[in-house]
Scaffold this active site. Structure first.
Site, short mmCIF file in Angstrom:
data_model
loop_
_atom_site.label_atom_id
_atom_site.label_comp_id
_atom_site.label_asym_id
_atom_site.label_seq_id
_atom_site.Cartn_x
_atom_site.Cartn_y
_atom_site.Cartn_z
N VAL A 105 0.83 -1.21 0.00
CA VAL A 105 0.00 0.00 0.00
C VAL A 105 0.87 1.26 0.00
O VAL A 105 0.62 2.21 -0.76
CB VAL A 105 -0.97 0.01 1.21
N LYS B 108 -7.11 -0.91 10.25
CA LYS B 108 -8.44 -1.21 10.81
C LYS B 108 -8.38 -1.73 12.23
O LYS B 108 -9.24 -1.44 13.06
CB LYS B 108 -9.19 -2.19 9.92
N GLY C 230 -11.14 -1.40 1.60
CA GLY C 230 -10.17 -0.97 0.59
C GLY C 230 -10.60 0.21 -0.25
O GLY C 230 -10.74 1.32 0.25
N ILE D 27 -13.43 0.95 -1.66
CA ILE D 27 -14.82 1.45 -1.59
C ILE D 27 -14.86 2.67 -0.68
O ILE D 27 -14.46 2.59 0.47
CB ILE D 27 -15.79 0.38 -1.04
N GLU E 193 -4.05 -11.27 5.20
CA GLU E 193 -3.28 -10.56 6.22
C GLU E 193 -2.02 -11.38 6.55
O GLU E 193 -1.96 -12.58 6.24
CB GLU E 193 -4.10 -10.42 7.50
N LYS F 98 -13.48 -4.09 10.71
CA LYS F 98 -14.10 -3.14 9.79
C LYS F 98 -15.56 -2.88 10.19
O LYS F 98 -16.06 -1.76 10.10
CB LYS F 98 -14.01 -3.68 8.36
N1 HSE Z 1 -6.86 -9.12 4.27
C1 HSE Z 1 -7.81 -8.12 3.93
C2 HSE Z 1 -8.84 -8.76 3.02
C3 HSE Z 1 -7.13 -6.95 3.26
O1 HSE Z 1 -8.64 -9.90 2.59
O2 HSE Z 1 -9.87 -8.17 2.75
C4 HSE Z 1 -7.81 -5.66 3.41
O3 HSE Z 1 -8.12 -5.33 4.71
#
Ligand code: HSE
Length: 435
Positions: free
Chosen positions: A15, A107, A136, A138, A192, A207
């Site tokens: 990122v 997050k 992400g 959105i 992750e 999230k």
């Molecule tokens: N590991 C997360 C996913 C990445 O798969 O959505 C974004 O937070």
């Protein structure tokens, strides 16, 4: 044009590198759009020698990320390190205390410490922006903060983890096993660092806790999210669900009921033909029900370099434009206390899969046990009537609506039943709000 907005980035993974690339490629446009040059002044990451495909000529390298918070020549710290504690938390706290704006994709940090950090940001009159932390690419945080201000939000249903959605979609289309497909997701860079955060539902819960706070004006309350992951879902379940007209999705749901707010993350059967059922692969989606706007669905890529960096840039541009708002819409002092967990009162119909002993009368015994547990059955399917090598056959029941407590008791009873092998798998069916 006003003075440049001076940026320090901590963390140059996928990122971070993506953010540097956008700043380089769209510098002129971003300056015109925000009225200030966006100037990358310093970066900090673990390995200076690594080739990231970015040009850092003229950009200061700080080995210690905390140096970014202390530097006089930085206006905004972009935190892309990750993790709810340790360096990331120290950096964000130090930056806010030093009166610097913060943009973060973290997050876990916002889910655990969002309210306290918001208080700190507000005291200092700086921004704490975290668009990239939820779904992400959105623009859901901005949508909640700005576009939906005229609404009382009734519910949010999200597909908030790209890794899980990718795994479930692959299992559906190829019939492959969970573990096999998880490996692909890791190789593709969606998962992750610790994939249990993805498949165990924790990442989606982080999230969701953030979205629930934005939606309902409550303090961020990760501790009270009911969390179940997708580890126990098999290709068989996905095939059965299809026979009943459903897809299996990991849903993140926050809803306002009569007694309060429920936050829950768990696998769910979603009716085919609904917007969330159509979300496949690494895509995320958020379905919002507002009292004025009605149903609204946003879909897009929830992970990866471009989408996440795109969200970080929107946070930086907001600061450059002088748009500094309370992180959770209303001032942190006005956020209501966390809602009590009300999962026990939740009602739905359920998918119940078990392995029954293949003998005359076993189905009758099992259905009797369900009736005794006050579970009313809507449909039963016995796939092909064939038992496996151990003499067990998969049987699936779709129940009528019942509450969580009753279903849990029935599951415990069945797990001990002599005609049932192992513990039955239970998946909630979500077909009300989604249509
Ligand atoms: N590991 C997360 C996913 C990445 O798969 O959505 C974004 O937070």
């Amino acid at each position: 044009m006003s003075k440049p907005l001076r940026i320090g980035i901590a963390g140059l993974g996928t990122v971070g590198a993506g953010v540097v690339k956008i700043l380089a490629a769209r510098g002129e446009h971003l300056a015109a759009a925000s009225g200030r040059v966006l100037e990358l002044v310093a970066v900090s990451a673990r390995d200076k020698s690594k080739d990231r495909g970015i040009d850092l000529t003229g950009v200061r390298w700080d080995d210690d990320p905390l140096a970014l918070a202390a530097a006089d020549d930085i206006d905004i710290v972009v935190e892309l390190i990750g993790g709810s504690e340790g360096v990331a938390r120290d950096l964000v706290e130090a930056a806010l205390k030093a009166g610097k704006h913060v943009a973060t994709a973290n997050k876990a940090l916002i889910a655990h410490h969002g309210t306290a950090l918001a208080r700190l940001a507000e005291e200092k009159g700086v921004a704490l922006n975290y668009e990239a932390a939820v779904a992400g690419g959105i623009p859901i945080v901005k949508t909640m903060r700005e576009a939906l201000a005229g609404n009382e939000i009734r519910s949010i249903h999200g597909i908030l983890n790209g890794t899980c959605n990718y795994i479930l979609t692959e299992m559906e289309t190829t019939g492959r096993d969970f573990a096999d497909v998880l490996k692909d997701a890791q190789d593709l860079g969606y998962a992750e660092a610790d994939p249990t955060f993805d498949v165990g539902g924790i990442d989606a819960a982080h999230k969701l806790a953030i979205l629930a706070s934005l939606a309902f004006g409550t303090q961020v309350d990760f501790a009270n999210v009911h969390i179940e992951g997708i580890e126990k879902i098999s290709a068989t379940d996905i095939a059965f669900a299809k026979e009943f007209g459903f897809k299996v999705k990991l849903l993140a749901i926050a809803e306002k009921g009569e007694a309060g707010i429920v936050q829950r993350v768990h696998p769910a059967l979603v009716p085919e033909g609904t917007p969330l059922a159509a979300v496949s692969g690494v895509y995320n989606a958020v379905a919002i029900d507002g009292d004025r706007v009605g149903h609204l669905v946003l879909e897009g890529r929830g992970a990866g370099e471009g989408p996440t960096a795109s969200a970080v840039l929107s946070d930086i541009v907001d600061v450059a434009r002088g748009l500094i708002v309370p992180p959770f819409i209303v001032p942190a002092a006005k956020l209501k206390a966390p809602a009590k967990p009300l999962m026990d009162e939740h009602k739905s119909s359920f998918y119940l899969r078990l392995r029954a002993v293949d003998r005359a009368g076993s189905m009758a015994e099992i259905t009797r046990a369900l009736a005794e547990a006050s579970i009313s059955i809507e449909r039963i399917v016995q796939r092909g009537g064939k038992s496996d090598e151990s003499g067990r056959m998969p049987v699936v029941f779709i129940t009528h609506e019942t509450d969580e407590g009753t279903m849990a008791r029935a599951r415990t009873l069945l797990a001990k039943h002599e005609d049932v092998a192992g513990t039955p798998l239970v998946i909630r069916i979500e077909d009300g709000e989604l249509r």
